[in-house]
Design an enzyme around this catalytic site. Sequence first.
Site, PDB file in Angstrom:
ATOM      1  N   CYS A 134       0.835  -1.201   0.000  1.00  0.00           N
ATOM      2  CA  CYS A 134       0.000   0.000   0.000  1.00  0.00           C
ATOM      3  C   CYS A 134       0.869   1.250   0.000  1.00  0.00           C
ATOM      4  O   CYS A 134       1.426   1.627   1.039  1.00  0.00           O
ATOM      5  CB  CYS A 134      -0.928  -0.005   1.220  1.00  0.00           C
ATOM      6  SG  CYS A 134      -1.918   1.492   1.386  1.00  0.00           S
ATOM      7  N   CYS A 137      -0.467   4.067   2.257  1.00  0.00           N
ATOM      8  CA  CYS A 137      -0.224   3.828   3.685  1.00  0.00           C
ATOM      9  C   CYS A 137       1.231   4.109   4.070  1.00  0.00           C
ATOM     10  O   CYS A 137       1.503   4.697   5.120  1.00  0.00           O
ATOM     11  CB  CYS A 137      -0.542   2.379   4.044  1.00  0.00           C
ATOM     12  SG  CYS A 137      -2.161   1.794   3.524  1.00  0.00           S
ATOM     13  N   ASP A 138       2.164   3.676   3.231  1.00  0.00           N
ATOM     14  CA  ASP A 138       3.566   3.632   3.649  1.00  0.00           C
ATOM     15  C   ASP A 138       4.515   4.505   2.843  1.00  0.00           C
ATOM     16  O   ASP A 138       5.704   4.604   3.170  1.00  0.00           O
ATOM     17  CB  ASP A 138       4.070   2.179   3.588  1.00  0.00           C
ATOM     18  CG  ASP A 138       3.254   1.251   4.473  1.00  0.00           C
ATOM     19  OD1 ASP A 138       2.839   1.693   5.561  1.00  0.00           O
ATOM     20  OD2 ASP A 138       3.028   0.093   4.087  1.00  0.00           O
TER      21      ASP A 138
END
Length: 309
Positions: A134, A137-138
């Site tokens: 992701c 997300c990261d």
Amino acid sequence: MTKKYDVIVIGAGPGGMTAALYASRANLSVLMLDRGIYGGQMNNTAEVENYPGFKSILGPDLAKEMFESSTQFDAEYAYGNVEDVSVDDNGVKTIKTDSDTFETNALIIATGSQYKKLGVPGEQEYGGRGVSYCAVCDGAFFKNRDVVVVGGGDSAIEEGSYLSQLVKEVNVVHRRDKLRAQKILQDRAFENPKMKFTWDTVLTGIEGDGKKVTSVKTMNKKTGDEENISVDGVFIYVGLVPMTEPFQNLGITDEQGWIVTNENMATKIPGVFAIGDVRKKELRQITTAVGDGGIAGQGAYSYLETLKD
């Protein structure tokens, strides 16, 4: 104590929320069950550009809009990790979660899918320490660093383009000699000076220093040449796996685990429907999940009406 509803929707992504909207608007008691926050993978999407009504909208914002709409006719939403689903001789569906038991006559499965793992050495060891599925997300953890994106479909190229706004360089490693992503996504990627492409190549391993990723091992499928590439992050997008484990005993999946339905989203079990990414179909998008949800929500109402005859 067993809780009973006219319709239970397992999954609160775009398909599940649409199904709940249609069913509750038909004056049915509806419960949406999800093991995470409503919205599903939309919460991991930076920008949505192909949903009608919005030139561009952040995935989490679209999820919030959909949720507010889906609950306006009193559909309920609850957290629940579904562990078992059964159907008795009278057609009553029993859903057991890790904390509750529910019963319904109409069940709509909208559990979606999850990213497939590569299964190479180092992938599990460095999960969350350089290996990610992701970018939204990261991605912020890799500012001004070099990363590899594995895959050639829509998700790989969309996430790679997103990462290019944060990192130093994105190296897209793909096992074929051309991408599978939509042409508009390909065009943007090829014009992006921070994105490079390594063709006909597979990842054979992920290496690190015990704390974080430091490099990946690759092999060219045509020449057999192996290479060790220094990188700080690996983002993997090589396909999807249906989240159908609780439904395997129902006999409604194919050999890969996808749920088989007809054009009305109905499975071979009366009163059991499946929608969105968990269903066997070609295109898996927010728009197609929403379309599936509308059909299944109305289908659940029609099915319950037959039980009154």
